[in-house]
Design an enzyme around this catalytic site. Sequence first.
Site, PDB file in Angstrom:
ATOM      1  N   HIS A   1       4.972   5.205  -7.743  1.00 37.38           N
ATOM      2  CA  HIS A   1       6.227   5.154  -6.973  1.00 37.38           C
ATOM      3  C   HIS A   1       7.286   6.049  -7.620  1.00 37.38           C
ATOM      4  O   HIS A   1       8.001   6.778  -6.941  1.00 37.38           O
ATOM      5  CB  HIS A   1       6.797   3.724  -6.939  1.00 37.38           C
ATOM      6  CG  HIS A   1       5.959   2.716  -6.214  1.00 37.38           C
ATOM      7  ND1 HIS A   1       5.645   1.492  -6.767  1.00 37.38           N
ATOM      8  CD2 HIS A   1       5.398   2.735  -4.986  1.00 37.38           C
ATOM      9  CE1 HIS A   1       4.925   0.794  -5.890  1.00 37.38           C
ATOM     10  NE2 HIS A   1       4.756   1.528  -4.809  1.00 37.38           N
TER      11      HIS A   1
ATOM     12  N   LYS B   1       1.899  -9.174   2.451  1.00 37.94           N
ATOM     13  CA  LYS B   1       1.771  -9.272   0.994  1.00 37.94           C
ATOM     14  C   LYS B   1       2.549 -10.449   0.432  1.00 37.94           C
ATOM     15  O   LYS B   1       3.640 -10.756   0.905  1.00 37.94           O
ATOM     16  CB  LYS B   1       2.271  -7.981   0.335  1.00 37.94           C
ATOM     17  CG  LYS B   1       1.385  -6.784   0.624  1.00 37.94           C
ATOM     18  CD  LYS B   1       1.874  -5.567  -0.129  1.00 37.94           C
ATOM     19  CE  LYS B   1       1.037  -4.333   0.187  1.00 37.94           C
ATOM     20  NZ  LYS B   1       1.651  -3.095  -0.301  1.00 37.94           N
TER      21      LYS B   1
ATOM     22  N   ARG C   1      -1.624   8.325  -0.810  1.00 35.09           N
ATOM     23  CA  ARG C   1      -2.556   8.442  -1.935  1.00 35.09           C
ATOM     24  C   ARG C   1      -3.915   8.966  -1.491  1.00 35.09           C
ATOM     25  O   ARG C   1      -4.552   9.729  -2.186  1.00 35.09           O
ATOM     26  CB  ARG C   1      -2.750   7.068  -2.600  1.00 35.09           C
ATOM     27  CG  ARG C   1      -1.564   6.630  -3.411  1.00 35.09           C
ATOM     28  CD  ARG C   1      -1.670   5.187  -3.758  1.00 35.09           C
ATOM     29  NE  ARG C   1      -1.735   4.386  -2.545  1.00 35.09           N
ATOM     30  CZ  ARG C   1      -1.605   3.075  -2.508  1.00 35.09           C
ATOM     31  NH1 ARG C   1      -1.435   2.412  -3.616  1.00 35.09           N
ATOM     32  NH2 ARG C   1      -1.651   2.413  -1.384  1.00 35.09           N
TER      33      ARG C   1
ATOM     34  N   SER D   1       0.569  -1.380  -6.837  1.00 39.09           N
ATOM     35  CA  SER D   1       1.139  -2.584  -7.451  1.00 39.09           C
ATOM     36  C   SER D   1       0.073  -3.664  -7.571  1.00 39.09           C
ATOM     37  O   SER D   1       0.040  -4.429  -8.539  1.00 39.09           O
ATOM     38  CB  SER D   1       2.316  -3.106  -6.614  1.00 39.09           C
ATOM     39  OG  SER D   1       3.311  -2.128  -6.503  1.00 39.09           O
TER      40      SER D   1
HETATM   41  O1  PNS Z   1       4.834  -0.830  -0.201  1.00 40.21           O
HETATM   42  P1  PNS Z   1       4.331  -1.256   1.174  1.00 40.21           P
HETATM   43  O2  PNS Z   1       3.955  -2.714   1.170  1.00 40.21           O
HETATM   44  O3  PNS Z   1       3.240  -0.371   1.686  1.00 40.21           O
HETATM   45  O4  PNS Z   1       5.588  -1.071   2.157  1.00 40.21           O
HETATM   46  C1  PNS Z   1       5.494  -1.414   3.506  1.00 40.21           C
HETATM   47  C2  PNS Z   1       6.913  -1.614   4.087  1.00 40.21           C
HETATM   48  C3  PNS Z   1       7.646  -2.700   3.335  1.00 40.21           C
HETATM   49  C4  PNS Z   1       7.679  -0.292   3.985  1.00 40.21           C
HETATM   50  C5  PNS Z   1       6.747  -1.984   5.598  1.00 40.21           C
HETATM   51  O5  PNS Z   1       6.017  -3.182   5.721  1.00 40.21           O
HETATM   52  C6  PNS Z   1       8.110  -2.102   6.295  1.00 40.21           C
HETATM   53  O6  PNS Z   1       8.667  -1.095   6.702  1.00 40.21           O
HETATM   54  N1  PNS Z   1       8.621  -3.352   6.423  1.00 40.21           N
HETATM   55  C7  PNS Z   1       9.876  -3.637   7.069  1.00 40.21           C
HETATM   56  C8  PNS Z   1       9.655  -4.132   8.515  1.00 40.21           C
HETATM   57  C9  PNS Z   1       9.338  -2.940   9.408  1.00 40.21           C
HETATM   58  O7  PNS Z   1      10.205  -2.170   9.760  1.00 40.21           O
HETATM   59  N2  PNS Z   1       8.041  -2.739   9.719  1.00 40.21           N
HETATM   60  C10 PNS Z   1       7.593  -1.513  10.387  1.00 40.21           C
HETATM   61  C11 PNS Z   1       7.302  -1.701  11.794  1.00 40.21           C
HETATM   62  S1  PNS Z   1       5.780  -2.582  12.007  1.00 40.21           S
END
Ligand code: PNS
Length: 165
Positions: free
Chosen positions: A17, A41, A90, A128
């Site tokens: 990150h 998660k 990745r 993570s």
């Molecule tokens: O590090 P991650 O878990 O891959 O991040 C994913 C994250 C948190 C960026 C994604 O789940 C997110 O954007 N969550 C906020 C809610 C949202 O806007 N979801 C996208 C539309 S489904």
Amino acid sequence: MKTAIYPGSFDPVTLGHLNIIKRAAACFDRLIVCVMINSKKQGMFTPEERVELLKKATARFPNVEVDYSEGLLAAYAKRRRAHVVVKGLRAVSDFEQEVQMAVINRKLNPGLETMFLASSEKYTYLSSTIVKEMARYGADLGEFLPREIVDDVNRRMQELQERKD
Ligand code: PNS
């Protein structure tokens, strides 16, 4: 002023990150690293704790701000007047879900573009989830985490294991 958002769970922030943060911060006037909720998660740290860990790890980048939002990324970007979301890719396995999210976010907020940065080859294996697995077995986390947060992660893992016993 060009503002970009780098959203993620960051539970906790890894060196992978941090590599994306450093490179994205060099491309924009301001980078907002936003802790958001991934409903798939389970957290090791609370969102507030993740923000504190991110602040420690990014203190040396003057144009990086750390924030937390419980809502939709598309709405958050509108509120913060940001038109770009940065994501790290990745491997091909990341691609499908990331493109799906990019398309949904642009549907919800038509001014919002998602830009992908290829992960550094040094960190393609890192997540993570892998770090938490390593921590559970007492591995040296110095290769995977910003040094400022290694003790915090080890301490939390110890607390979680003591709570189980
Ligand atoms: O590090 P991650 O878990 O891959 O991040 C994913 C994250 C948190 C960026 C994604 O789940 C997110 O954007 N969550 C906020 C809610 C949202 O806007 N979801 C996208 C539309 S489904």
